[in-house]
Design a protein around this motif. Structure first.
Motif: not given
Ligand code: FAD
Length: 520
Positions: A483-510
């Motif tokens: 929730e705090e991360w969503v707040d941190h990214y604000g209206d950029r959260w959806d884009q950040f999340r969709s980039m994650k799905a594209e480039f690191d879909p299994r949540h391996i990194l960092a």
């Protein structure tokens, strides 16, 4: 086999057996079987050395293994294995381990990639003087980039205050210092990257090629890929630096001057604008201020401040030795426009490299007193210009009391020097300030120097900002919940999340950033 070799062999065997019992043999066997030109290590001392960081705030959690890669392909082979496993495991790049909150760690089931550990095969920085850029390995330390580029009379344009940080580590955040107002953060001075994504693909990206990945990785907290090569823009290196500090007792006058300095365009301006807050005997206690002594001894009491908070503006003018006749005059003209306390001018002059490497000198001093490897509950905030005065009243003149336990930096930056397409998060105003509370905790110190006290103060500062609706953004962020991360990214959260799905879909990194759920 010598006795030492036998005992270290037994130790390693014991460690592997213990790990196999703890995590099951399949992961270890799978990792050990990955064919790399560098090498994996399972040695307890190696696992221990990557499991804590500069912050020293968390009890260390050792990974399964450490990879010392020789190439991007080594990193890719590891990630492909993690990605292709029935149960994916975390992989985190570790730069120089200068995070505060375990951001470069993986927890017990992961593999840490030691990017800054020089290995046979990792490429040396390659300078292209005609094109004014340098290509560097992602784990290269900035101090080594500087040394190499200076051989050609060139240097990167934008810096961090401290150079023993890795290129990949600072580019995953932003990389800021007193040059950022003019050149932007380090992420605004990158021409091209090689990145290994969370699918194990090695991708070249730039403004022209794989643009989304390029901007996403810059400031992307390691979420979309591991940077294995960065092409960094260069400028002719200055030879010397005139370094000036002046004091203010009025916050309004101090910030007016700082904002004036960062608004200047054209040839004649200062090259670096920072500042810090002095709420106590800080000039003595402050490890960033050795500058004031012994040639420039100063006591706060010598400057009329009625025991209240003082502010120190720190500016530099770079120059070439051939300009040493005119630099005085140029500085004098620039200083005439400023409204500092007239008796409080402290000046020094040094080589460019010594200026850039200034914090390392403080490090050596603190190390000699055993004061470097202590917990660092640092808090870095971007504060919008419109509310910086409220922050001053509430925090510098309020919550901090009269003890700080370390330097408190404050300087403004221009948002138009930050590329909106990068993943870095800044306040929504044209000018914003970095406020960096860089405190060290001492277990045998006074109450106000203890870790719990300082952590509680940080919590109160964040709470104050929230209550006063000061829309701060954390730099080098650390958030406990999604929730705090969503707040941190604000209206950029959806884009950040969709980039994650594209480039690191299994949540391996960092995974140490704790933004997304662990690997699935
Ligand atoms: P690490 O702490 O090892 O890693 C940080 C994060 O980046 C982790 O999530 C890690 O997984 C990821 N990462 C590391 N390498 C890569 C890579 N190659 N590719 C992708 N992801 C990667 N910051 C400033 O901006 N300005 C300053 O002036 C400044 N001064 C500092 C002074 C000191 C004494 C210290 C301790 C820190 C300072 N920092 C400053 C903060 C610094 O930028 C961060 O700690 C940053 O994380 C870089 O440190 P590192 O290279 O050790 O990275």
């Amino acid at each position: 086999m010598t006795r030492e070799m036998t005992s270290s062999f037994l130790l390693v065997t014991f460690a592997i057996c213990t790990l196999i019992i703890a995590v099951g043999p399949s992961e270890l066997l799978r990792i050990g079987a990955i064919d790399v030109d560098g090498h994996f290590t399972f040695k307890p001392s190696d696992l221990a050395s990557v499991s804590s960081d500069f912050g020293m705030l968390k009890s260390p959690e050792e990974p399964l293994a450490v990879l010392h890669p020789s190439s991007a392909e080594d990193v890719a082979r590891l990630i492909r294995t993690a990605y292709g496993s029935a149960t994916a495991f975390p992989v985190s790049a570790r730069g120089h381990g200068h995070s505060i909150n375990g951001q470069a760690s993986t927890g017990r089931n992961g593999v840490v990639v030691e990017m800054s550990h020089r290995n046979i095969g990792t490429p040396e920085p390659l300078v292209e003087p005609e094109e004014m850029y340098v290509d560097v390995w992602g784990g290269e330390l900035w101090v080594d980039v500087l040394k190499k580029t200076l051989e050609h009379g060139l240097a990167p344009k934008s810096w961090t205050d401290y150079l023993y940080l890795s290129v990949g580590g600072t580019l995953s955040n932003a990389g800021i210092s007193g040059q950022a107002f003019h050149h932007g953060p380090q992420i605004s001075n990158v021409l091209e990257l090689d990145v290994v994504t969370g699918r194990g693909e090695v991708m070249r990206c730039s403004e022209e090629e794989n643009t989304k990945l390029f901007h996403g990785v810059l400031g992307g907290l390691g979420q979309f890929g591991i940077i294995t090569r960065a092409r960094i823009s260069l400028e002719p290196a200055p030879q010397r630096v005139r370094w000036i500090r002046v004091l203010y007792s009025s916050f309004e006058v101090f910030t007016e001057d700082q904002e004036y300095l960062i608004s200047m365009h054209g040839q004649s301006k200062f090259d670096y604008v920072e500042g810090f807050v002095i709420v106590d005997e800080g000039l003595v206690n402050n490890w960033r201020s050795s500058f004031f002594s012994p040639r420039n001894p100063v006591k706060i009491s010598s400057v009329s401040s009625n025991g209240s908070v003082l502010y120190c503006l720190e500016i530099t003018k770079n120059y070439h030795e051939s300009e040493s006749d005119t630099v005085d005059q140029e500085v004098e003209i620039l200083m005439k426009e400023l409204n500092f306390i007239p008796t409080s001018v402290f000046t020094t002059d040094l080589q460019y490299v010594d200026f850039l490497d200034r914090v390392h000198k403080a490090e050596l001093k603190l190390r000699s007193k055993n004061l470097w490897e202590v917990p660092h509950p640092w808090l870095n905030l971007f504060v919008p210009k419109s509310r910086i005065s409220d922050f001053d009243k509430g925090v510098f003149k309020g919550i901090l009391g009269n003890k700080t336990s370390g330097p408190i930096l404050i300087y403004p930056m221009n948002k138009d020097k930050w590329d909106e397409r990068s993943s870095a998060v800044t306040p929504d105003e044209e000018v914003f300030y970095l406020v960096a509370l860089l405190r060290s905790a001492l277990s045998d110190g006074e109450e106000t120097q203890k870790l719990e006290y300082l952590k509680d103060q940080n919590r109160r500062i964040l709470e104050f900002c929230e209550q006063a609706k000061i829309n701060v953004k954390q730099y080098l962020p650390h958030h406990a919940t999604q929730e705090e991360w969503v707040d941190h990214y604000g209206d950029r959260w959806d884009q950040f999340r969709s980039m994650k799905a594209e480039f690191d879909p299994r949540h391996i990194l960092a995974t140490g950033q704790k933004i997304f759920q662990n690997p699935s």
